[in-house]
Motif scaffolding. Structure first.
Motif, mmCIF file in Angstrom:
data_model
loop_
_atom_site.group_PDB
_atom_site.id
_atom_site.type_symbol
_atom_site.label_atom_id
_atom_site.label_comp_id
_atom_site.label_asym_id
_atom_site.label_seq_id
_atom_site.Cartn_x
_atom_site.Cartn_y
_atom_site.Cartn_z
ATOM 1 N N LEU A 151 0.855 -1.182 0.000
ATOM 2 C CA LEU A 151 0.000 0.000 0.000
ATOM 3 C C LEU A 151 0.893 1.234 0.000
ATOM 4 O O LEU A 151 1.491 1.590 1.016
ATOM 5 C CB LEU A 151 -0.928 -0.026 1.211
ATOM 6 C CG LEU A 151 -1.702 -1.359 1.380
ATOM 7 C CD1 LEU A 151 -2.635 -1.285 2.574
ATOM 8 C CD2 LEU A 151 -2.462 -1.717 0.112
ATOM 9 N N ALA A 157 -1.213 -0.820 -4.469
ATOM 10 C CA ALA A 157 -2.296 0.158 -4.454
ATOM 11 C C ALA A 157 -1.740 1.478 -3.948
ATOM 12 O O ALA A 157 -0.955 1.501 -2.996
ATOM 13 C CB ALA A 157 -3.441 -0.309 -3.559
ATOM 14 N N ILE A 210 -2.535 4.701 -1.990
ATOM 15 C CA ILE A 210 -3.494 5.289 -1.045
ATOM 16 C C ILE A 210 -2.799 6.498 -0.422
ATOM 17 O O ILE A 210 -1.958 6.349 0.462
ATOM 18 C CB ILE A 210 -3.932 4.289 0.039
ATOM 19 C CG1 ILE A 210 -4.484 3.006 -0.601
ATOM 20 C CG2 ILE A 210 -4.977 4.930 0.946
ATOM 21 C CD1 ILE A 210 -4.893 1.938 0.402
ATOM 22 N N ALA A 235 -11.661 9.070 4.091
ATOM 23 C CA ALA A 235 -11.579 8.477 2.754
ATOM 24 C C ALA A 235 -10.359 7.568 2.650
ATOM 25 O O ALA A 235 -10.418 6.484 2.054
ATOM 26 C CB ALA A 235 -11.534 9.574 1.697
ATOM 27 N N MET A 236 -9.237 7.998 3.230
ATOM 28 C CA MET A 236 -8.045 7.163 3.240
ATOM 29 C C MET A 236 -8.312 5.864 4.007
ATOM 30 O O MET A 236 -7.969 4.763 3.545
ATOM 31 C CB MET A 236 -6.884 7.912 3.881
ATOM 32 C CG MET A 236 -5.593 7.131 3.946
ATOM 33 S SD MET A 236 -4.492 7.633 5.300
ATOM 34 C CE MET A 236 -5.404 6.987 6.723
ATOM 35 N N ARG A 264 -10.263 3.263 2.084
ATOM 36 C CA ARG A 264 -9.477 2.567 1.072
ATOM 37 C C ARG A 264 -8.598 1.492 1.703
ATOM 38 O O ARG A 264 -8.434 0.405 1.147
ATOM 39 C CB ARG A 264 -8.614 3.563 0.288
ATOM 40 C CG ARG A 264 -9.411 4.482 -0.631
ATOM 41 C CD ARG A 264 -8.610 4.843 -1.864
ATOM 42 N NE ARG A 264 -8.249 3.666 -2.628
ATOM 43 C CZ ARG A 264 -7.219 3.624 -3.493
ATOM 44 N NH1 ARG A 264 -6.465 4.692 -3.668
ATOM 45 N NH2 ARG A 264 -6.947 2.521 -4.170
ATOM 46 N N TYR A 265 -8.013 1.803 2.865
ATOM 47 C CA TYR A 265 -7.243 0.770 3.565
ATOM 48 C C TYR A 265 -8.132 -0.411 3.935
ATOM 49 O O TYR A 265 -7.768 -1.582 3.715
ATOM 50 C CB TYR A 265 -6.590 1.346 4.823
ATOM 51 C CG TYR A 265 -5.230 1.945 4.591
ATOM 52 C CD1 TYR A 265 -4.087 1.158 4.580
ATOM 53 C CD2 TYR A 265 -5.075 3.315 4.376
ATOM 54 C CE1 TYR A 265 -2.835 1.701 4.359
ATOM 55 C CE2 TYR A 265 -3.826 3.872 4.154
ATOM 56 C CZ TYR A 265 -2.711 3.061 4.149
ATOM 57 O OH TYR A 265 -1.474 3.607 3.923
ATOM 58 N N GLU A 319 -10.967 -1.420 2.648
ATOM 59 C CA GLU A 319 -11.418 -2.162 1.467
ATOM 60 C C GLU A 319 -10.304 -3.021 0.896
ATOM 61 O O GLU A 319 -10.527 -4.182 0.505
ATOM 62 C CB GLU A 319 -11.927 -1.179 0.416
ATOM 63 C CG GLU A 319 -13.227 -0.481 0.800
ATOM 64 C CD GLU A 319 -13.536 0.721 -0.072
ATOM 65 O OE1 GLU A 319 -12.714 1.016 -0.980
ATOM 66 O OE2 GLU A 319 -14.582 1.348 0.132
ATOM 67 N N ARG A 320 -9.087 -2.470 0.844
ATOM 68 C CA ARG A 320 -7.980 -3.230 0.282
ATOM 69 C C ARG A 320 -7.622 -4.430 1.162
ATOM 70 O O ARG A 320 -7.326 -5.521 0.665
ATOM 71 C CB ARG A 320 -6.749 -2.318 0.130
ATOM 72 C CG ARG A 320 -5.630 -2.959 -0.699
ATOM 73 C CD ARG A 320 -6.037 -3.084 -2.142
ATOM 74 N NE ARG A 320 -5.007 -3.746 -2.945
ATOM 75 C CZ ARG A 320 -4.897 -5.044 -3.129
ATOM 76 N NH1 ARG A 320 -5.780 -5.868 -2.579
ATOM 77 N NH2 ARG A 320 -3.920 -5.555 -3.881
#
Length: 348
Positions: free
Chosen positions: A123, A144, A146, A335-336, A339-340, A342-343
């Motif tokens: 990440l 990814a 992020i 928002a960050m 994403r963490y 979800e990943r």
């Protein structure tokens, strides 16, 4: 109950960009998923003991089937992936930049043994960092990007501002940050252009003595002020009182700028940013509302850009308001964190 295990060696109360990022990753993940936080907060002191303790604690959690997925705070901790992989638990790492480019042969051997192609996901805090991983043969599907978020600054009490046009450089006083270069090559020209220009430098590090010497040699003692390392309240005050934030980074082999969180902090404080066009700064200042990218170590370009901005204070304030509006909408910690989360969910 199984949880995400987040292990980090950089955490408050010690200060720095990695510490701030780790704090917000932990806070946002804890709000979204069950989280077990294993952290170290005392800088480099005692780090080997922390790694040993974290390894034992993780092994105990694996034996009790409490670990859903492991997130390590940077590649330095990648040895922790060994027991997790043996137990069939996926492992991801946050990658910052210097933690993969640091040129020590022993450290690079360590990365080959425990990090490169040994984890399930990487990440990255910027596209520049992702490109370093792709160059080492990591599959694009495993990488990814992020980017970090930013918090709203504390409200500053109204008080009379010191006179003059105020520039600010904020960060560790190391070669790649470019503060010494700016004091030597650009600040004398700005002082000759307008005697009211002042430069505040916030931060500490190995280049402080050289910067002090450069200030004395250029007779800029009344134009440049070194504030040293300050707390968050005083940092917010310096941002509040400046007119323009500068990130005059230079390219240093083995010591890249992974992102540049200062750019987002400046924008949230309604301050426009001028930054060097290199490495992770291209993501930090990735939108024209936040700031402008300039050629690294091009004194003419930096002088011209600063003069143009300072010559039109009303327009500069408008740019600062636009910067605040952009980052408030697009660069939140929540928002960050999403994403963490979800990943990491994709790995299970």
């Amino acid at each position: 109950m199984k949880s995400v295990w987040y292990v980090t060696r950089k955490f408050p109360p010690s200060r720095g960009g990695m510490q701030q990022l780790s704090h917000h990753i932990a806070a946002e993940l804890a709000a979204l998923r069950p989280l077990t936080l294993v952290r170290w907060w005392a800088g480099q002191w005692g780090l080997p003991l922390f790694v040993a303790w974290a390894l034992l604690r993780l092994c105990w959690g694996l034996l009790r089937r409490q670990v859903r997925v492991v997130l390590i705070g940077d590649p330095v901790l990648s040895v922790l992936a060994v027991p997790a992989r043996w137990a069939g638990v996926p492992v991801a790492a946050v990658v910052h930049g210097l933690d993969v480019t640091y040129p020590s042969p022993l450290y690079q051997w360590y990365l080959r043994r425990f990090f490169w192609r040994r984890l399930d996901a990487y990440l990255c805090i910027s596209r520049f960092v992702r490109d370093q991983l792709l160059g080492q043969g990591i599959a694009a599907a495993q990488c990814a990007v992020i980017v970090p978020g930013v918090s709203a600054p504390a409200d500053m009490p109204a008080r009379a501002r010191e006179p003059g046009l105020r520039l600010l450089i904020l960060g560790r006083l190391v070669r790649r940050k470019g503060a010494l270069w700016f004091v030597q090559q650009v600040m004398p020209r700005l002082s000759a252009w307008n005697a009211d220009v002042r430069l505040d430098i916030v931060g500490d590090g190995p280049e402080r003595a050289a910067i002090e010497q450069a200030i004395a040699q250029a007779q800029l003692g009344d134009k440049v002020r070194l504030w040293g390392d300050v707390d968050e309240t005083r940092k917010a005050q310096r941002l509040h009182e400046c007119d323009l934030v500068l990130m005059p980074n230079r390219r240093v082999d083995g010591d890249p700028e992974g992102f540049g969180l200062v750019a987002l902090e400046a924008a949230m404080s309604r301050r426009y940013v001028l930054a060097a066009d290199l490495e992770g700064l291209r993501d930090a200042v990735g939108h024209a509302d936040i700031g402008a990218l300039l050629p690294p170590q091009d004194a003419d370009a930096w002088f011209a850009a600063i003069v143009a901005l300072l010559a039109d204070p009303r327009r500069l304030r408008e740019r600062g308001e636009a910067a605040r509006a952009y980052v408030a909408t697009h660069c939140s910690w929540r928002a960050m964190g999403l994403r963490y989360a979800e990943r990491l969910d994709e790995l299970v």
